[in-house]
Design an enzyme around this catalytic site. Structure first.
Site, PDB file in Angstrom:
ATOM      1  N   LYS A 184      16.169   0.340   2.919  1.00 63.25           N
ATOM      2  CA  LYS A 184      16.701  -0.906   2.080  1.00 63.25           C
ATOM      3  C   LYS A 184      15.674  -2.283   2.038  1.00 63.25           C
ATOM      4  O   LYS A 184      15.736  -2.849   2.933  1.00 63.25           O
ATOM      5  CB  LYS A 184      17.944  -1.409   2.474  1.00 63.25           C
ATOM      6  CG  LYS A 184      19.009  -1.892   1.572  1.00 63.25           C
ATOM      7  CD  LYS A 184      18.470  -3.222   0.812  1.00 63.25           C
ATOM      8  CE  LYS A 184      18.987  -4.535   1.464  1.00 63.25           C
ATOM      9  NZ  LYS A 184      18.295  -5.599   0.626  1.00 63.25           N
ATOM     10  N   THR A 239      17.555 -14.383  11.831  1.00 65.21           N
ATOM     11  CA  THR A 239      18.579 -14.102  13.059  1.00 65.21           C
ATOM     12  C   THR A 239      19.948 -14.101  12.651  1.00 65.21           C
ATOM     13  O   THR A 239      20.826 -13.591  13.010  1.00 65.21           O
ATOM     14  CB  THR A 239      18.093 -15.135  14.110  1.00 65.21           C
ATOM     15  OG1 THR A 239      16.879 -14.961  14.799  1.00 65.21           O
ATOM     16  CG2 THR A 239      19.030 -15.317  15.176  1.00 65.21           C
ATOM     17  N   GLY A 242      20.830 -11.089  11.307  1.00 64.38           N
ATOM     18  CA  GLY A 242      21.050 -10.024  12.351  1.00 64.38           C
ATOM     19  C   GLY A 242      22.469 -10.252  13.261  1.00 64.38           C
ATOM     20  O   GLY A 242      23.414  -9.208  13.650  1.00 64.38           O
ATOM     21  N   GLU A 259      15.168  -6.978  14.797  1.00 60.53           N
ATOM     22  CA  GLU A 259      13.875  -7.730  14.878  1.00 60.53           C
ATOM     23  C   GLU A 259      13.908  -8.829  14.039  1.00 60.53           C
ATOM     24  O   GLU A 259      13.955  -8.678  12.891  1.00 60.53           O
ATOM     25  CB  GLU A 259      12.528  -6.820  14.572  1.00 60.53           C
ATOM     26  CG  GLU A 259      12.482  -5.343  15.252  1.00 60.53           C
ATOM     27  CD  GLU A 259      11.170  -4.554  15.201  1.00 60.53           C
ATOM     28  OE1 GLU A 259      10.089  -5.230  14.567  1.00 60.53           O
ATOM     29  OE2 GLU A 259      11.157  -3.518  15.554  1.00 60.53           O
ATOM     30  N   CYS A 293       6.563 -13.371  11.448  1.00 59.72           N
ATOM     31  CA  CYS A 293       7.449 -13.543  12.632  1.00 59.72           C
ATOM     32  C   CYS A 293       7.074 -14.062  13.765  1.00 59.72           C
ATOM     33  O   CYS A 293       7.747 -15.059  14.215  1.00 59.72           O
ATOM     34  CB  CYS A 293       8.382 -12.185  12.694  1.00 59.72           C
ATOM     35  SG  CYS A 293       7.347 -11.091  13.158  1.00 59.72           S
ATOM     36  N   GLU A 396      13.125 -21.966  12.524  1.00 54.57           N
ATOM     37  CA  GLU A 396      12.282 -21.177  12.071  1.00 54.57           C
ATOM     38  C   GLU A 396      11.990 -21.467  10.528  1.00 54.57           C
ATOM     39  O   GLU A 396      13.128 -21.612   9.694  1.00 54.57           O
ATOM     40  CB  GLU A 396      12.485 -19.686  11.925  1.00 54.57           C
ATOM     41  CG  GLU A 396      11.410 -18.784  11.387  1.00 54.57           C
ATOM     42  CD  GLU A 396      11.744 -17.316  11.507  1.00 54.57           C
ATOM     43  OE1 GLU A 396      12.737 -16.832  10.964  1.00 54.57           O
ATOM     44  OE2 GLU A 396      10.754 -16.359  11.842  1.00 54.57           O
TER      45      GLU A 396
HETATM   46  P1  NAD Z   1      16.747 -11.943   5.803  1.00 61.18           P
HETATM   47  O1  NAD Z   1      17.329 -11.777   7.087  1.00 61.18           O
HETATM   48  O2  NAD Z   1      17.287 -12.718   4.585  1.00 61.18           O
HETATM   49  O3  NAD Z   1      16.890 -10.467   5.140  1.00 61.18           O
HETATM   50  C1  NAD Z   1      16.361  -9.220   5.747  1.00 61.18           C
HETATM   51  C2  NAD Z   1      17.061  -7.968   5.165  1.00 61.18           C
HETATM   52  O4  NAD Z   1      18.486  -7.852   5.485  1.00 61.18           O
HETATM   53  C3  NAD Z   1      16.770  -7.796   3.701  1.00 61.18           C
HETATM   54  O5  NAD Z   1      16.592  -6.741   3.129  1.00 61.18           O
HETATM   55  C4  NAD Z   1      18.182  -8.300   3.300  1.00 61.18           C
HETATM   56  O6  NAD Z   1      18.428  -7.766   1.866  1.00 61.18           O
HETATM   57  C5  NAD Z   1      19.152  -7.532   4.175  1.00 61.18           C
HETATM   58  N1  NAD Z   1      20.450  -8.300   4.480  1.00 61.18           N
HETATM   59  C6  NAD Z   1      20.809  -9.602   4.106  1.00 61.18           C
HETATM   60  N2  NAD Z   1      22.093  -9.552   4.304  1.00 61.18           N
HETATM   61  C7  NAD Z   1      22.307  -8.575   4.840  1.00 61.18           C
HETATM   62  C8  NAD Z   1      23.941  -8.136   5.341  1.00 61.18           C
HETATM   63  N3  NAD Z   1      25.115  -8.782   5.212  1.00 61.18           N
HETATM   64  N4  NAD Z   1      23.880  -6.583   5.689  1.00 61.18           N
HETATM   65  C9  NAD Z   1      22.891  -5.847   5.498  1.00 61.18           C
HETATM   66  N5  NAD Z   1      21.677  -6.373   5.200  1.00 61.18           N
HETATM   67  C10 NAD Z   1      21.487  -7.578   4.902  1.00 61.18           C
HETATM   68  O7  NAD Z   1      15.137 -12.103   5.946  1.00 61.18           O
HETATM   69  P2  NAD Z   1      14.088 -12.159   5.275  1.00 61.18           P
HETATM   70  O8  NAD Z   1      14.127 -13.460   4.607  1.00 61.18           O
HETATM   71  O9  NAD Z   1      13.907 -11.091   4.273  1.00 61.18           O
HETATM   72  O10 NAD Z   1      12.795 -12.155   6.025  1.00 61.18           O
HETATM   73  C11 NAD Z   1      12.355 -13.284   7.049  1.00 61.18           C
HETATM   74  C12 NAD Z   1      12.877 -13.056   8.359  1.00 61.18           C
HETATM   75  O11 NAD Z   1      12.585 -11.955   8.979  1.00 61.18           O
HETATM   76  C13 NAD Z   1      12.216 -14.045   9.219  1.00 61.18           C
HETATM   77  O12 NAD Z   1      13.366 -14.717  10.071  1.00 61.18           O
HETATM   78  C14 NAD Z   1      11.092 -13.560   9.968  1.00 61.18           C
HETATM   79  O13 NAD Z   1      10.814 -14.052  11.362  1.00 61.18           O
HETATM   80  C15 NAD Z   1      11.962 -12.155  10.383  1.00 61.18           C
HETATM   81  N6  NAD Z   1      10.989 -11.104  10.602  1.00 61.18           N
HETATM   82  C16 NAD Z   1      11.149 -10.594  11.883  1.00 61.18           C
HETATM   83  C17 NAD Z   1      10.286  -9.679  12.525  1.00 61.18           C
HETATM   84  C18 NAD Z   1      10.264  -9.224  13.676  1.00 61.18           C
HETATM   85  O14 NAD Z   1       9.389  -7.991  14.164  1.00 61.18           O
HETATM   86  N7  NAD Z   1      10.800  -9.717  14.620  1.00 61.18           N
HETATM   87  C19 NAD Z   1       9.168  -9.163  11.348  1.00 61.18           C
HETATM   88  C20 NAD Z   1       9.147  -9.786  10.185  1.00 61.18           C
HETATM   89  C21 NAD Z   1      10.110 -10.630   9.681  1.00 61.18           C
END
Ligand code: NAD
Length: 497
Positions: A184, A239, A242, A259, A293, A396
């Site tokens: 996804k 987060t 998550g 992650e 990240c 962040e």
């Molecule tokens: P996000 O949390 O907005 O979205 C991540 C994914 O989750 C997307 O595909 C989104 O559609 C999905 N999502 C959103 N709501 C959901 C729900 N209720 N149920 C299931 N899936 C859902 O993150 P983003 O803005 O796409 O990415 C940036 C974030 O990712 C930053 O916080 C960054 O630090 C983190 N990140 C972490 C790592 C790591 O390895 N720790 C790596 C890359 C990015």
């Protein structure tokens, strides 16, 4: 200059379910936008709950009844190597699509993210053949051994900051472990993953082993997380998302791996070569315009070098050239952030830094040229004298914004570094080898760099998020579960009376 648009299809990009390229049931689509100009350059189908349900059924069936489940690890490994070969052949195409969709610098996608993506399959193909169990010496005439088996159906939910590289690395591990997968992607960066479907198709994966469904997280992501037919959900993202997934997955008690975000500290002592460390510190928060990240977004400087270092990093950041990442021959080395919406979020943080009284060293004003104002360009922005109560220290930002704090003693540096809810990464720069290891040991984060910044082996040595930066260890075993087996070797065994 290469013309990246030659790889863009006019037709609406389709999802990939059960080995078929398909439209969404609703027929709904979404725009694919170039962050350099905010122009729409393609369209993709937007999946809904029913599309995700079909993908889950396909992945379940492929795992339980398809040929995939009965393949040997050698056979799976060979399929992964085919993916590597097809991807390597089409590297330029993928670099162009990823560059257009995410506004990334073309050389950095072509020469770093693509090789990393390809290597993800090569590494995992080897790993698939080296899975290790163990034999435990137990009391009595028994053989006790532990084997690792696939989780089953895995949902892989991806963010937008490095969709292809992250997607390839994770999916390669998931498949090497013997699972089937539903990918996804983020709605802000789906293109390269939709096209990746054709690579799996060409490599000859059985239907249903890999499925790719677009759509909003709260709709299709939610179906994936709540489904009883999905054995594991792995999510990389923010987060707050998550935390939401922890709650929404609770009813099925499925395995989840998260992650998440970071606010990583970068400590610099006063015994280093300033010129070189200034470059590392700038690289640590401006790579991919800060949308990394593990970015080093909290710089913690020894008081003896504080003002000189600030002067150096200001000069360095002001020399960066924002623009279209395909125009690298003109010296462009700073791309935009992913979307207008994210640009506004980053900008709110910059304004909050000003309001909360941090000292603005550079950046902090929007670009005014017509060309840059069309896109989502944020100038590298540095705030000094940042204190732990400020939002720019705590939260962040995910843009090129650096918060700088001062320390006098080693203990103070470690305390400032650990004063965060995150625990993703951290760095220490010093020429004192004992101090370097001492500080690395005390930093509360899953990945530490000494006298460098960023990982030098994402597949070989994956980090794991501590505190609110994640859940679950990384690597292929993350996508497997152990099974412990007891064998009675006694010819005349009886249960105890
Ligand atoms: P996000 O949390 O907005 O979205 C991540 C994914 O989750 C997307 O595909 C989104 O559609 C999905 N999502 C959103 N709501 C959901 C729900 N209720 N149920 C299931 N899936 C859902 O993150 P983003 O803005 O796409 O990415 C940036 C974030 O990712 C930053 O916080 C960054 O630090 C983190 N990140 C972490 C790592 C790591 O390895 N720790 C790596 C890359 C990015």
């Amino acid at each position: 200059m290469i013309n990246p648009y030659k790889y863009v299809k006019k037709d609406t990009y389709q999802m990939y379910i059960n080995g078929q390229f398909v439209a969404s049931d609703s027929g709904d689509t979404f725009d694919i936008v170039n962050p350099v100009t905010n122009e729409v350059f393609a369209k993709a189908y937007k999946g809904g709950a029913s599309d995700m349900q079909k993908a889950i059924t396909a992945a379940r069936n492929a795992f339980d009844n398809g040929p995939w489940g009965s393949m040997t690890q050698l056979q799976r490994s060979k399929l992964l190597l085919k993916v590597r070969d097809v991807l390597a052949r089409r590297a330029e195409e993928f670099a162009c699509l990823e560059g257009l969709d995410c506004g990334k610098l073309y050389p950095s996608v072509l020469y770093y993210e693509l090789p990393q993506s390809i290597d993800g399959f090569e590494f995992s193909a080897g790993k698939a053949r080296c899975l290790e169990g163990k034999v435990n010496p137990v009391d009595g005439n028994y053989l006790n051994y532990v084997v690792w088996q696939p989780q089953g159906v895995v949902g892989e939910i991806l963010p937008w900051n490095g969709p292809l590289m992250m997607g390839c690395q994770k999916v390669a591990s998931i498949l090497a472990a013997g699972n089937t997968v539903i990918i996804k992607p983020s709605s802000w960066a789906s293109l390269s993953l939709l096209v990746l479907a054709s690579v799996f198709d060409e490599a000859g994966f059985p239907p249903g082993v890999v499925n790719i469904v677009t759509g909003s997280g709260s709709v299709v992501g939610d179906v994936l997380v709540k489904s009883e037919d999905v054995d594991m959900v792995s999510m990389t993202g923010g987060t707050p998302t998550g935390k939401h997934i922890i709650k929404s997955s609770a009813n099925t008690v499925k395995n989840i791996a998260l992650e998440l975000g970071g606010k990583s500290p970068n400590i610099v002592f006063d015994d280093v070569d300033l010129e070189s460390v200034v470059k590392w510190a700038a690289h640590g928060f401006t790579l991919n315009s800060g949308q990394v990240c593990v970015a080093g977004t909290r710089l913690i400087l020894h008081e003896n070098i504080y003002e000189n270092f600030l002067e150096g990093i200001k000069k360095y950041c002001e020399s960066l050239k924002p623009g279209n990442g395909f125009e690298y021959e003109k010296g462009i080395n700073l791309g935009p952030v992913i979307s207008k919406e994210h640009f506004e979020t980053v900008w709110d943080y910059i304004e909050s830094g000003k309001k909360e009284g941090a000292r603005l060293i550079t950046g902090g004003e929007k670009y005014t040229s017509q060309e840059l104002a069309k896109g989502n360009f944020v100038p590298p922005t540095i705030f000094a004298d940042v204190t732990p109560d400020m939002r720019i220290f705590k939260e962040e930002i995910f843009g090129p914004v650096l918060s700088v704090s001062k320390f006098k003693t080693e203990e103070e540096a470690v305390n400032i570094a650990n004063n965060t809810k995150y625990g993703l990464a951290g760095a220490v720069f010093t020429n004192n080898i004992k101090r370097a290891h001492r500080v690395a040991e005390k930093l509360k984060a899953g990945q530490i760099y000494i006298n460098t910044y960023f990982s030098k082996g994402i597949m070989e040595s994956p980090g794991a998020g501590w505190k609110e930066s994640g859940l679950g260890n990384a690597g292929i075993y993350k996508y497997m579960h152990p099974k412990t087996i007891f064998v009675d070797l006694d010819d005349n065994s009886n249960p105890p009376v």
